[in-house]
Design a protein around this motif. Structure first.
Motif, mmCIF file in Angstrom:
data_model
loop_
_atom_site.group_PDB
_atom_site.id
_atom_site.type_symbol
_atom_site.label_atom_id
_atom_site.label_comp_id
_atom_site.label_asym_id
_atom_site.label_seq_id
_atom_site.Cartn_x
_atom_site.Cartn_y
_atom_site.Cartn_z
ATOM 1 N N ILE A 1 0.854 -1.208 0.000
ATOM 2 C CA ILE A 1 0.000 0.000 0.000
ATOM 3 C C ILE A 1 0.884 1.251 0.000
ATOM 4 O O ILE A 1 0.598 2.232 -0.678
ATOM 5 C CB ILE A 1 -0.930 0.018 1.246
ATOM 6 N N GLU A 2 1.983 1.161 0.725
ATOM 7 C CA GLU A 2 2.930 2.288 0.762
ATOM 8 C C GLU A 2 3.410 2.619 -0.657
ATOM 9 O O GLU A 2 3.364 3.776 -1.096
ATOM 10 C CB GLU A 2 4.137 1.909 1.641
ATOM 11 N N THR A 3 3.847 1.586 -1.370
ATOM 12 C CA THR A 3 4.371 1.794 -2.728
ATOM 13 C C THR A 3 3.269 2.336 -3.629
ATOM 14 O O THR A 3 3.478 3.274 -4.404
ATOM 15 C CB THR A 3 4.910 0.454 -3.286
ATOM 16 N N GLU B 1 3.581 5.952 -5.353
ATOM 17 C CA GLU B 1 3.787 6.035 -6.797
ATOM 18 C C GLU B 1 2.574 6.651 -7.498
ATOM 19 O O GLU B 1 2.709 7.533 -8.319
ATOM 20 C CB GLU B 1 4.130 4.653 -7.381
ATOM 21 N N ARG B 2 1.363 6.219 -7.127
ATOM 22 C CA ARG B 2 0.173 6.809 -7.775
ATOM 23 C C ARG B 2 0.024 8.284 -7.394
ATOM 24 O O ARG B 2 -0.439 9.092 -8.179
ATOM 25 C CB ARG B 2 -1.104 6.040 -7.377
ATOM 26 N N ARG C 1 6.557 9.971 3.396
ATOM 27 C CA ARG C 1 5.975 8.836 4.109
ATOM 28 C C ARG C 1 4.471 8.869 3.845
ATOM 29 O O ARG C 1 3.898 9.962 3.717
ATOM 30 C CB ARG C 1 6.277 8.972 5.610
ATOM 31 N N VAL C 2 3.838 7.713 3.737
ATOM 32 C CA VAL C 2 2.407 7.692 3.394
ATOM 33 C C VAL C 2 1.618 6.841 4.381
ATOM 34 O O VAL C 2 2.169 5.936 5.020
ATOM 35 C CB VAL C 2 2.182 7.166 1.949
ATOM 36 N N THR D 1 -8.179 12.309 -4.250
ATOM 37 C CA THR D 1 -9.123 11.200 -4.100
ATOM 38 C C THR D 1 -8.850 10.131 -5.155
ATOM 39 O O THR D 1 -8.948 8.927 -4.891
ATOM 40 C CB THR D 1 -10.562 11.735 -4.237
ATOM 41 N N ASP D 2 -8.471 10.581 -6.367
ATOM 42 C CA ASP D 2 -8.205 9.665 -7.479
ATOM 43 C C ASP D 2 -7.048 8.709 -7.201
ATOM 44 O O ASP D 2 -6.982 7.636 -7.808
ATOM 45 C CB ASP D 2 -7.873 10.474 -8.745
ATOM 46 N N VAL D 3 -6.160 9.083 -6.284
ATOM 47 C CA VAL D 3 -5.007 8.223 -5.990
ATOM 48 C C VAL D 3 -5.488 6.878 -5.427
ATOM 49 O O VAL D 3 -4.837 5.850 -5.587
ATOM 50 C CB VAL D 3 -4.038 8.945 -5.012
#
Ligand code: GDP
Ligand code: IMO
Ligand code: MG
Length: 430
Positions: free
Chosen positions: A285-287, A291-292, A305-306, A331-333
């Motif tokens: 999920i982090e990646t 990236e998105r 950091r996410v 939101t699209d991410v």
């Protein structure tokens, strides 16, 4: 009293630049209130990306823009940014003013920033190394230089030399043996001040007149609530007040003239630099989020950091800022996720927290209490009304509104100015 304050509701990089750009088409004046070139605000217009560190994002719409008294200005950076934007066809010259009360980020401030970070060792803050903390330290210690003072060459040349020589000695004591050439630095600074002379004025009369005429003013905050020197995760914070109170002290606009406080809220959470972050995720999920969401710092290029949306942080932010509405961004991410989590509270031992505890150790030990929501698994970037969003996405947005206790005036579904659902514009402007 149409004064709209834009604040970051999390740890910065929420998309404030995009929202200020959107609002500035209906504004007469945009004033940046605090921070310096530690900020990185991005605006995308018809595929062209503009990145701002100091200049308010309202400049693209040709709105009068001001760097307020609460900002710390690195003259070299400002000269560079003006040239870059002018080169891209943006008319900065006719629209930008700089408060003569704003403090100068001196050539030695980034060096102190780096030296202090080195001295902190494993307790480093992860600053942007732009000299922001040391510049505010000098301001508060009453040893700073203001932009207006730079214009008096005779008076300030000697003072600049003395200051650089004094700071060279201090830096040496901190283990930095790269001595600054006082004469060369002074010459460069005075040349930059000459280039900036047309912009530097007392901005009080302008602001006062705008208020008297009920002009539409947007205050652009930098950073975010959780980086606030008083209200954030101290000491892992910046050295200014990104919250709504800072909008007043950083511009000279009185509190009773503020009409709206719009919190910019990312649909998930990010943080750059060190410090606790309870909803941080790692692994797949982090990646995906990084990236998105292109979660790399505009100023430093560092990976951000996410983590999942933290309702505890956003609700606190609504409280301390007096948020009247929020704009939900990125939101699209989340479009490709099977399931999306949100946290509404934390547990620390036996205690349950519905707000971020002030004690850093307690905050760091908080375990989020998550809820899981079904993903919508659809590209929403071309959608322009809330009704057309997939039902799962609408439910997600409604859940964020419930967690924060504030309505969403707009939902951003892509980086471009056009990729925005303006759901309730009356919450954004008159
Ligand atoms: P700021 O510091 O709050 O102005 O935000 P930044 O510009 O540092 O970071 C936000 C990033 O997300 C920028 O690259 C924006 O172009 C981008 N962005 C803003 N809104 C959206 C959105 O709704 N969707 C996507 N995918 N990107 C967005
Ligand atoms: P915008 O306006 C995200 C973070 C740094 C560090 C801490 C202190 O683009 O949202 P500093 O250089 O200010 O002394 O660093 O604050 N930080 C930001 N994080 N967005 C920003 O600005 C930030 N400005 C500073 O990463 O953790
Ligand atoms: Mg940013």
């Amino acid at each position: 009293m149409p004064v709209t304050v834009i604040v970051g509701a999390q740890w910065g990089d929420e998309g404030k630049g995009k929202v200020v750009d959107l609002l500035s088409r209906n504004a007469d004046l945009v004033i940046r209130s605090q921070g310096g070139s530690n900020a990185g605000h991005t605006v995308v217009v018809k595929g062209t990306t503009y990145q701002f560190h100091l200049i308010p994002s309202g400049i693209l719409e040709g709105t009068r823009c001001v760097l307020g008294n609460g900002v710390v200005v690195d003259p070299a950076q400002l000269v560079k940014e003006i040239a870059l934007l002018e080169g891209m066809g943006v008319d900065v010259r006719s629209h930008l003013l700089v408060s003569d009360r704003a403090h100068v980020v001196m050539p030695y401030h980034p060096r102190f920033d780096a030296a202090q970070e080195r001295a902190r060792g494993s307790r480093k803050i992860g600053t942007t190394n732009r000299g922001i903390g040391p510049a505010y330290e000098d301001k508060v210690r009453r040893t700073g230089i203001r932009m207006g003072a730079l214009l008096d060459r005779e008076q300030c040349a000697k003072r600049i030399t003395e200051l650089i020589e004094d700071r060279n000695r201090q830096l040496e004591r901190l283990g930095d043996d790269l001595v600054l050439d006082a004469a060369a630095e002074r010459t460069a600074l005075l040349e930059e001040a000459e280039l900036l002379r047309p912009y530097i004025v007392d901005t009080y009369p302008l602001t006062d007149e705008a208020l008297r005429k009920d002009a539409r003013i947007v205050v652009e905050g930098a950073q975010g609530t959780m980086l606030d020197i008083d209200l954030g995760t101290y000491p892992y914070v910046t050295s200014s007040s990104p919250t709504a109170g800072g909008a007043c002290t950083g511009t000279g606009i009185p509190p009773n003239r503020i009409t709206r406080v719009i919190g910019i809220v990312k649909a998930y959470t990010t943080r750059v630099g060190e410090g606790p972050f309870p909803t941080e995720v790692s692994g797949e999920i982090e990646t995906l989020l990084r990236e998105r969401g292109h979660e790399y710092g505009v100023t430093t290029g560092r990976p951000r950091r996410v983590g999942w949306f933290d309702g505890t942080v956003a609700r606190y932010s609504a409280g301390v800022n007096g948020m009247t509405a929020m704009v939900i961004t990125k939101t699209d991410v989340l479009d490709t996720l099977d399931a999306v989590s949100t946290a509404g509270s934390y547990r620390a031992g036996e205690a349950v927290f519905t707000y971020p505890p002030s004690d850093l150790g307690t905050f760091a030990s908080c375990i989020p209490e998550y809820e899981t929501h079904a993903g919508w698994k659809r590209d929403i970037s071309s959608i322009r009304s809330r009704e057309e969003l997939p039902s799962e996405c609408r439910e997600y947005i409604a859940h964020l509104e419930m967690l924060v206790g504030v309505p969403a005036a707009a939902i951003s579904v892509g980086p471009d100015r056009e990729e925005t659902i303006l759901d309730n514009p009356s919450l954004l402007w008159d």
